[in-house]
Design an enzyme around this catalytic site. Structure first.
Site, PDB file in Angstrom:
ATOM      1  N   HIS A 139       0.819  -1.221   0.000  1.00 15.13           N
ATOM      2  CA  HIS A 139       0.000   0.000   0.000  1.00 15.13           C
ATOM      3  C   HIS A 139       0.855   1.274   0.000  1.00 15.13           C
ATOM      4  CE1 HIS A 139      -4.155  -1.565   0.552  1.00 15.13           C
ATOM      5  NE2 HIS A 139      -3.509  -2.615   1.039  1.00 15.13           N
ATOM      6  N   GLU A 208      -5.978 -12.812   0.798  1.00  8.86           N
ATOM      7  CA  GLU A 208      -6.990 -11.827   1.236  1.00  8.86           C
ATOM      8  C   GLU A 208      -7.975 -11.538   0.107  1.00  8.86           C
ATOM      9  OE1 GLU A 208      -4.710  -8.435   2.556  1.00  8.86           O
ATOM     10  OE2 GLU A 208      -3.538  -9.682   3.906  1.00  8.86           O
ATOM     11  N   HIS A 211      -7.853  -7.601  -1.092  1.00  7.28           N
ATOM     12  CA  HIS A 211      -6.636  -6.842  -1.443  1.00  7.28           C
ATOM     13  C   HIS A 211      -6.241  -7.079  -2.898  1.00  7.28           C
ATOM     14  CE1 HIS A 211      -2.437  -5.289  -0.510  1.00  7.28           C
ATOM     15  NE2 HIS A 211      -2.254  -5.954  -1.655  1.00  7.28           N
TER      16      HIS A 211
HETATM   17  C1  LIG Z   1      -4.395  -6.443   6.204  1.00  8.55           C
HETATM   18  C2  LIG Z   1      -4.723  -5.733   4.946  1.00  8.55           C
HETATM   19  N1  LIG Z   1      -5.429  -4.519   5.153  1.00  8.55           N
HETATM   20  C3  LIG Z   1      -3.540  -5.521   4.021  1.00  8.55           C
HETATM   21  O1  LIG Z   1      -3.486  -4.513   3.381  1.00  8.55           O
HETATM   22  N2  LIG Z   1      -2.655  -6.531   3.914  1.00  8.55           N
HETATM   23  C4  LIG Z   1      -1.554  -6.446   3.007  1.00  8.55           C
HETATM   24  C5  LIG Z   1      -0.805  -7.725   2.878  1.00  8.55           C
HETATM   25  C6  LIG Z   1      -0.632  -5.312   3.360  1.00  8.55           C
HETATM   26  O2  LIG Z   1      -0.386  -5.030   4.536  1.00  8.55           O
HETATM   27  O3  LIG Z   1      -0.058  -4.769   2.397  1.00  8.55           O
HETATM   28 ZN   LIG Z   2      -4.433  -4.398   1.309  1.00  7.22          ZN
END
Ligand SMILES: C[C@@H](N)C(=O)N[C@H](C)C(=O)O
Ligand SMILES: [Zn+2]
EC number: 3.4.13.22
Length: 234
Positions: A139, A208, A211
């Site tokens: 992210h 997930e 995501h």
């Molecule tokens: C936990 C979730 N919101 C998320 O974004 N997981 C991925 C793997 C991340 O942290 O980049």
């Molecule tokens: Zn994510």
């Protein structure tokens, strides 16, 4: 000791293309307000969570257009998008604290084994808040987005588990062969989200259902591309 840093997609070379982060046109989509992590106190600095790289925004609009064709008046709902490393760290620490509480434990009194088990659970679902330019959290590159669906009556669609749950229910195919009540519907909803996002160019995190990313290391690895387009933004 677990090596939390090992992720297969980290072997992918990043060739930063320099595209800017741009605001997501929220009027075309749905979003949660207040933002779930901002509500917990996460500080976003100069950007808000509703920013992504330009091409990623274009893909998101394409995905919404595909959804319009198959489910008129449904919306893709943005749960989270751009996330500075400081927010990644904040959420990892928050999730650790929540996991300690859920187990009825006290952080200061954890045994090394308990601490390790909880960190392992946290890093099953969260990327490490790494400041190493070769291993950015997805992210923090502005290429990853967490999404769900809202139906034509404005209700959030039931996917069988909430976003960010630390359990196997988060795995995209958890309900594929399940006989639990609602399983067929949950799987069909996850599949619909996957179909429109994939068609628009995204790849999905194998662990997930919510995501998705375009252009980061995970996307390149899943897409069998030699290089990723985006590294960490700040
Ligand atoms: C936990 C979730 N919101 C998320 O974004 N997981 C991925 C793997 C991340 O942290 O980049
Ligand atoms: Zn994510």
């Amino acid at each position: 000791m677990i090596n939390y840093q090992v992720r297969p997609y980290h072997q992918i070379l990043i060739v930063e293309c320099g595209e800017p982060l741009v605001e997501i046109p929220l009027e075309l989509l749905a979003w949660e307000s207040p933002h779930p992590y901002a509500r917990l106190g996460a500080a976003y600095g100069e950007y808000s969570p509703y920013f992504l790289r330009q091409s990623v925004v274009n893909c998101l609009i394409k995905a919404q257009n595909y959804l319009d064709l198959v489910r008129p008046h449904w919306r893709i709902q943005i749960f989270d998008a751009y996330r500075p490393v400081a927010v990644q760290q904040f959420m990892v620490d928050y999730s650790f604290a929540m996991a300690v509480e859920e187990r009825g434990l006290i952080a200061a009194e954890l045994t090394p084994q308990q601490r390790q088990e909880i960190w392992q659970a946290v890093y099953e679902i969260w990327a490490v808040p790494s400041l190493d330019e070769k291993t950015p959290p997805p992210h923090s590159t502005g290429a990853a987005v967490d999404v769900t669906l809202v139906d034509d009556s404005g209700q959030v669609v039931n996917m069988g588990s909430p976003i960010d749950e630390m359990s196997e229910r988060s795995h995209p195919d958890y309900y594929a062969n399940s006989v639990e009540p609602g399983a067929r519907e949950y799987h069909a909803h996850r599949q619909l989200l996957y179909d429109v996002m994939l068609k628009a160019g995204f790849q999905r995190n194998p662990k997930e259902w919510w995501h998705f990313s375009y252009g980061d290391q995970m996307w390149a690895w899943l897409n069998k591309q030699p290089t990723a387009l985006y590294g960490r933004v700040l």
